[in-house]
Design a protein around this motif. Structure first.
Motif, short mmCIF file in Angstrom:
data_model
loop_
_atom_site.label_atom_id
_atom_site.label_comp_id
_atom_site.label_asym_id
_atom_site.label_seq_id
_atom_site.Cartn_x
_atom_site.Cartn_y
_atom_site.Cartn_z
N ILE A 12 0.85 -1.19 0.00
CA ILE A 12 0.00 0.00 0.00
C ILE A 12 0.89 1.24 0.00
O ILE A 12 1.83 1.33 0.78
CB ILE A 12 -0.92 0.03 1.23
N ALA A 13 0.59 2.18 -0.88
CA ALA A 13 1.33 3.44 -0.93
C ALA A 13 0.36 4.61 -0.82
O ALA A 13 -0.82 4.49 -1.15
CB ALA A 13 2.12 3.55 -2.23
N PHE A 14 0.87 5.73 -0.35
CA PHE A 14 0.06 6.93 -0.17
C PHE A 14 0.57 8.06 -1.04
O PHE A 14 1.75 8.14 -1.37
CB PHE A 14 0.10 7.39 1.29
N ILE A 15 -0.36 8.95 -1.40
CA ILE A 15 0.00 10.22 -2.04
C ILE A 15 -0.55 11.34 -1.17
O ILE A 15 -1.73 11.36 -0.84
CB ILE A 15 -0.58 10.33 -3.47
N VAL A 16 0.31 12.27 -0.78
CA VAL A 16 -0.11 13.46 -0.04
C VAL A 16 0.40 14.69 -0.78
O VAL A 16 1.34 14.60 -1.57
CB VAL A 16 0.42 13.45 1.41
N ASP A 17 -0.24 15.83 -0.53
CA ASP A 17 0.22 17.04 -1.22
C ASP A 17 1.30 17.73 -0.39
O ASP A 17 1.60 17.36 0.75
CB ASP A 17 -0.93 17.97 -1.57
N SER A 18 1.89 18.76 -0.97
CA SER A 18 3.06 19.41 -0.37
C SER A 18 2.73 20.24 0.86
O SER A 18 3.63 20.77 1.51
CB SER A 18 3.76 20.29 -1.42
N THR A 19 1.44 20.37 1.21
CA THR A 19 1.08 21.12 2.41
C THR A 19 1.20 20.27 3.67
O THR A 19 1.11 20.78 4.78
CB THR A 19 -0.36 21.66 2.32
N THR A 20 1.37 18.96 3.51
CA THR A 20 1.43 18.05 4.65
C THR A 20 2.86 17.71 5.00
O THR A 20 3.64 17.31 4.14
CB THR A 20 0.67 16.75 4.33
N ILE A 21 3.22 17.89 6.28
CA ILE A 21 4.53 17.48 6.77
C ILE A 21 4.43 16.03 7.20
O ILE A 21 3.73 15.70 8.15
CB ILE A 21 4.97 18.37 7.94
N VAL A 22 5.09 15.15 6.46
CA VAL A 22 4.96 13.71 6.70
C VAL A 22 5.77 13.33 7.93
O VAL A 22 6.98 13.57 7.99
CB VAL A 22 5.44 12.91 5.47
#
Length: 254
Positions: free
Chosen positions: A5-15
Motif C-alpha cells: 500500500i502506498a500513499f499520495i499526499v500534497d506538499s502542504t502536509t509534513i509527513v
C-alpha cells in the motif's frame, strides 16, 4: 514497512517519521500539470494507492486527483482511493500517524482507505492566532478590527468546520484558549478507545504547549501525543508566525 500500500499526499502536509517508516509515499506539488505536459508518471505496479490531500473546501487538489483517476484503466481504478479528508496540514499529519498502526497488519488498501475516511471524520483541528498584524497585512482583517483586537489583546480561535477554516471564538487571555482546547481533548478521551493528539506551535509558544502536554499526561491514559513547531507554507498564510493549536483524532479499532 508495508510494501503493498502506498500513499499520495500534497506538499502542504509534513509527513511524520512514524509514517515514513510505515508506508511508501509520494509527496506531490499542488501544480500537477505544466502546459499540458505530464511531469511524473505514477507506477502502480501491484500496489494500492491512497490519496490524502488537503480539504477540498480549501483546494482543488482533491477534484484534480479524481480527474486523474478517471484517466486510468478500469483495473488501475480499482486500486486507487481518494480520501475526502475535510482537514488540512498538521491535521492530516496526525491521521497519518494513526494509520501507521496498520503497517504490519494484514490489511488491504481498500480497508485501510475506509479506515482513513473514518479517522478523518473523527478528527478536529483548532488553533489560535497571536499575530493579528499578520492577518491585517494579508487582507484578512480590517484596520479597525485589527486595532480593536490589539487594544483588547483578542485571541481568535479558528477551527476546521466541514472542511473550512472558521472563526469560532474570541478570547482575551491565553488560559481560556488553553481551557477551550483541553475541553476538546477531554471529550475525545471519553468518547474514543484511543486518541492521537498533535500539538503545533509557532513563535514563542512552546510554554503553552508544555502546559497542555503536562495536563494531558497527568489526566489521560489513552492519548498518544506528538508535537511539531512548524507548518506547511500554505497553512502558514493563515497562521502567521505566532500561534499554537491542536489536531485530535479518535479511533476505536486499535
Amino acid at each position: 514497512m508495508n510494501n503493498k500500500i502506498a500513499f499520495i499526499v500534497d506538499s502542504t502536509t509534513i509527513v511524520p517519521e512514524e509514517f515514513v517508516q510505515a508506508f511508501r509515499y509520494e509527496q506531490v506539488s499542488l501544480h500537477i500539470m505544466i502546459e499540458g505536459k505530464e511531469e511524473r508518471e505514477l507506477d502502480l505496479k501491484d500496489e494500492d494507492i491512497i490519496i490524502m490531500t488537503m480539504s477540498k473546501e480549501n483546494s482543488t487538489t482533491y477534484n484534480v486527483a479524481n480527474m486523474a483517476i478517471d484517466y486510468l484503466d478500469d483495473d488501475q481504478k480499482n486500486h486507487v482511493y481518494n480520501v475526502d479528508t475535510n482537514i488540512n496540514n498538521y491535521g492530516i499529519t496526525n491521521i497519518l500517524i494513526a494509520l501507521s498502526y496498520w503497517r504490519d497488519k494484514d490489511i488491504s488498501g481498500k480497508d485501510l482507505a475506509a479506515k482513513a475516511n473514518i479517522y478523518c471524520h473523527n478528527s478536529h483541528l483548532a488553533f489560535t492566532l497571536l499575530d493579528l498584524v499578520h492577518l491585517f497585512r494579508g487582507g484578512r482583517l480590517s484596520k479597525i478590527s485589527c486595532a480593536i483586537g490589539l487594544l483588547f489583546k483578542i485571541k481568535p480561535v479558528i477551527e476546521m468546520i466541514d472542511g473550512k477554516l472558521e472563526l469560532t471564538k474570541k478570547e482575551r487571555v491565553t488560559p481560556k484558549v488553553i481551557s477551550y482546547f483541553m475541553n476538546f481533548i477531554e471529550e475525545y478521551s471519553k468518547k474514543y478507545k484511543k486518541v492521537y493528539l498533535r500539538f503545533v506551535y509557532l513563535g514563542p509558544n512552546k510554554e503553552n504547549i508544555d502546559k497542555m502536554e503536562k495536563m494531558v499526561k497527568e489526566k489521560y491514559q489513552n492519548i498518544s501525543i506528538s508535537t511539531i513547531d512548524r507548518v506547511g507554507p500554505v497553512f502558514l498564510v493563515h497562521l502567521g508566525n505566532d500561534g499554537f493549536g491542536i489536531s485530535i483524532t479518535g479511533v476505536d479499532d486499535q
